[in-house]
Design a protein around this motif. Structure first.
Motif, PDB file in Angstrom:
ATOM      1  N   VAL A 125      99.178 -20.053 -22.531  1.00  0.00           N
ATOM      2  CA  VAL A 125     100.108 -21.017 -23.105  1.00  0.00           C
ATOM      3  C   VAL A 125     101.040 -21.483 -21.991  1.00  0.00           C
ATOM      4  N   LYS A 126     101.008 -22.793 -21.734  1.00  0.00           N
ATOM      5  CA  LYS A 126     101.848 -23.390 -20.683  1.00  0.00           C
ATOM      6  C   LYS A 126     101.686 -22.646 -19.357  1.00  0.00           C
ATOM      7  N   GLY A 127     100.443 -22.319 -19.028  1.00  0.00           N
ATOM      8  CA  GLY A 127     100.145 -21.696 -17.752  1.00  0.00           C
ATOM      9  C   GLY A 127     100.304 -20.197 -17.692  1.00  0.00           C
ATOM     10  N   GLU A 128     100.817 -19.602 -18.753  1.00  0.00           N
ATOM     11  CA  GLU A 128     101.049 -18.154 -18.766  1.00  0.00           C
ATOM     12  C   GLU A 128      99.993 -17.446 -19.599  1.00  0.00           C
ATOM     13  N   PHE A 129      99.464 -16.361 -19.062  1.00  0.00           N
ATOM     14  CA  PHE A 129      98.502 -15.556 -19.796  1.00  0.00           C
ATOM     15  C   PHE A 129      99.218 -14.853 -20.944  1.00  0.00           C
ATOM     16  N   VAL A 130      98.697 -15.033 -22.164  1.00  0.00           N
ATOM     17  CA  VAL A 130      99.306 -14.412 -23.342  1.00  0.00           C
ATOM     18  C   VAL A 130      98.536 -13.159 -23.749  1.00  0.00           C
ATOM     19  N   GLY A 131      97.201 -13.238 -23.757  1.00  0.00           N
ATOM     20  CA  GLY A 131      96.424 -12.064 -24.122  1.00  0.00           C
ATOM     21  C   GLY A 131      95.058 -12.430 -24.652  1.00  0.00           C
ATOM     22  N   GLY A 132      94.427 -11.432 -25.224  1.00  0.00           N
ATOM     23  CA  GLY A 132      93.107 -11.592 -25.801  1.00  0.00           C
ATOM     24  C   GLY A 132      93.158 -11.543 -27.312  1.00  0.00           C
ATOM     25  N   CYS A 133      92.050 -11.185 -27.902  1.00  0.00           N
ATOM     26  CA  CYS A 133      91.910 -11.236 -29.353  1.00  0.00           C
ATOM     27  C   CYS A 133      92.898 -10.334 -30.086  1.00  0.00           C
ATOM     28  N   ASP A 134      93.000  -9.071 -29.683  1.00  0.00           N
ATOM     29  CA  ASP A 134      93.894  -8.146 -30.385  1.00  0.00           C
ATOM     30  C   ASP A 134      95.338  -8.624 -30.360  1.00  0.00           C
ATOM     31  N   ILE A 135      95.767  -9.130 -29.216  1.00  0.00           N
ATOM     32  CA  ILE A 135      97.140  -9.621 -29.081  1.00  0.00           C
ATOM     33  C   ILE A 135      97.345 -10.862 -29.948  1.00  0.00           C
ATOM     34  N   MET A 136      96.343 -11.753 -29.977  1.00  0.00           N
ATOM     35  CA  MET A 136      96.448 -12.955 -30.813  1.00  0.00           C
ATOM     36  C   MET A 136      96.557 -12.580 -32.295  1.00  0.00           C
ATOM     37  N   ILE A 137      95.768 -11.608 -32.720  1.00  0.00           N
ATOM     38  CA  ILE A 137      95.815 -11.167 -34.123  1.00  0.00           C
ATOM     39  C   ILE A 137      97.205 -10.641 -34.462  1.00  0.00           C
ATOM     40  N   GLU A 138      97.744  -9.776 -33.604  1.00  0.00           N
ATOM     41  CA  GLU A 138      99.069  -9.197 -33.865  1.00  0.00           C
ATOM     42  C   GLU A 138     100.156 -10.266 -33.863  1.00  0.00           C
ATOM     43  N   MET A 139     100.093 -11.170 -32.893  1.00  0.00           N
ATOM     44  CA  MET A 139     101.102 -12.235 -32.826  1.00  0.00           C
ATOM     45  C   MET A 139     101.002 -13.175 -34.020  1.00  0.00           C
ATOM     46  N   PHE A 140      99.782 -13.434 -34.479  1.00  0.00           N
ATOM     47  CA  PHE A 140      99.595 -14.274 -35.662  1.00  0.00           C
ATOM     48  C   PHE A 140     100.214 -13.593 -36.885  1.00  0.00           C
ATOM     49  N   LYS A 141      99.926 -12.307 -37.043  1.00  0.00           N
ATOM     50  CA  LYS A 141     100.421 -11.569 -38.206  1.00  0.00           C
ATOM     51  C   LYS A 141     101.941 -11.476 -38.247  1.00  0.00           C
ATOM     52  N   ASP A 142     102.563 -11.283 -37.070  1.00  0.00           N
ATOM     53  CA  ASP A 142     104.025 -11.109 -37.078  1.00  0.00           C
ATOM     54  C   ASP A 142     104.803 -12.415 -36.894  1.00  0.00           C
ATOM     55  N   GLY A 143     104.066 -13.535 -36.754  1.00  0.00           N
ATOM     56  CA  GLY A 143     104.720 -14.838 -36.659  1.00  0.00           C
ATOM     57  C   GLY A 143     105.128 -15.237 -35.252  1.00  0.00           C
ATOM     58  N   SER A 144     104.973 -14.339 -34.293  1.00  0.00           N
ATOM     59  CA  SER A 144     105.426 -14.660 -32.938  1.00  0.00           C
ATOM     60  C   SER A 144     104.505 -15.647 -32.226  1.00  0.00           C
ATOM     61  N   LEU A 145     103.255 -15.770 -32.658  1.00  0.00           N
ATOM     62  CA  LEU A 145     102.356 -16.739 -32.034  1.00  0.00           C
ATOM     63  C   LEU A 145     102.819 -18.157 -32.350  1.00  0.00           C
ATOM     64  N   GLU A 146     103.106 -18.424 -33.603  1.00  0.00           N
ATOM     65  CA  GLU A 146     103.575 -19.759 -33.966  1.00  0.00           C
ATOM     66  C   GLU A 146     104.910 -20.073 -33.279  1.00  0.00           C
ATOM     67  N   GLU A 147     105.761 -19.089 -33.212  1.00  0.00           N
ATOM     68  CA  GLU A 147     107.046 -19.269 -32.533  1.00  0.00           C
ATOM     69  C   GLU A 147     106.823 -19.624 -31.061  1.00  0.00           C
ATOM     70  N   LEU A 148     105.946 -18.896 -30.381  1.00  0.00           N
ATOM     71  CA  LEU A 148     105.645 -19.168 -28.977  1.00  0.00           C
ATOM     72  C   LEU A 148     105.063 -20.564 -28.788  1.00  0.00           C
ATOM     73  N   LEU A 149     104.093 -20.926 -29.620  1.00  0.00           N
ATOM     74  CA  LEU A 149     103.433 -22.227 -29.488  1.00  0.00           C
ATOM     75  C   LEU A 149     104.407 -23.367 -29.766  1.00  0.00           C
ATOM     76  N   ASP A 150     105.232 -23.209 -30.788  1.00  0.00           N
ATOM     77  CA  ASP A 150     106.229 -24.247 -31.096  1.00  0.00           C
ATOM     78  C   ASP A 150     107.260 -24.377 -29.977  1.00  0.00           C
ATOM     79  N   GLU A 151     107.770 -23.248 -29.497  1.00  0.00           N
ATOM     80  CA  GLU A 151     108.771 -23.272 -28.428  1.00  0.00           C
ATOM     81  C   GLU A 151     108.195 -23.837 -27.131  1.00  0.00           C
TER      82      GLU A 151
END
Length: 117
Positions: free
Chosen positions: A76-102
């Motif tokens: 995201v914006k040039g920064e490595f965020v993670g793989g599948c497990d990290i995406m799942i956790e971030m999606f579940k806790d809402g932090s993925l949408e927050e990161l993408l929006d910000e």
């Protein structure tokens, strides 16, 4: 390997949401890649992807570039965020949408509204 790292650097710089995956978004070739694409599509964000299976140098180069041993890899914006497990956790806790929006990652609906064709 220098050329592949330059390509990756260009990809992640020019594409706000970039996924390196096995297969393509419309035809993922592993369950983890499919899961990441499903999450991003469910959320409605625009993204670009590269199939690491199409090029052995890319497949190895992305692992070296991020110092992360597995694919898929999400940037995201040039920064490595993670793989599948990290995406799942971030999606579940809402932090993925927050990161993408910000980060200003655009939703597909916004792109369609700008260019209704």
């Amino acid at each position: 390997m220098k050329d592949i790292h330059e390509l990756i650097a260009k990809d992640v710089k020019e594409n706000p949401l970039m996924i390196y995956m096995k297969g393509s978004p419309n035809m993922p070739q592993c369950g983890f890649s499919k899961t990441v694409v499903d999450i991003i599509r469910h959320m409605g964000y625009d993204f670009r992807a590269r199939n690491v299976l199409s090029n052995d140098l890319l497949r190895q180069g992305i692992k070296e570039y991020s110092d992360w041993p597995t694919v898929p890899q999400v940037y995201v914006k040039g920064e490595f965020v993670g793989g599948c497990d990290i995406m799942i956790e971030m999606f579940k806790d809402g932090s993925l949408e927050e990161l993408l929006d910000e980060s200003g990652v655009v939703k597909v609906a916004e792109l369609q509204a700008e260019d209704p064709q």
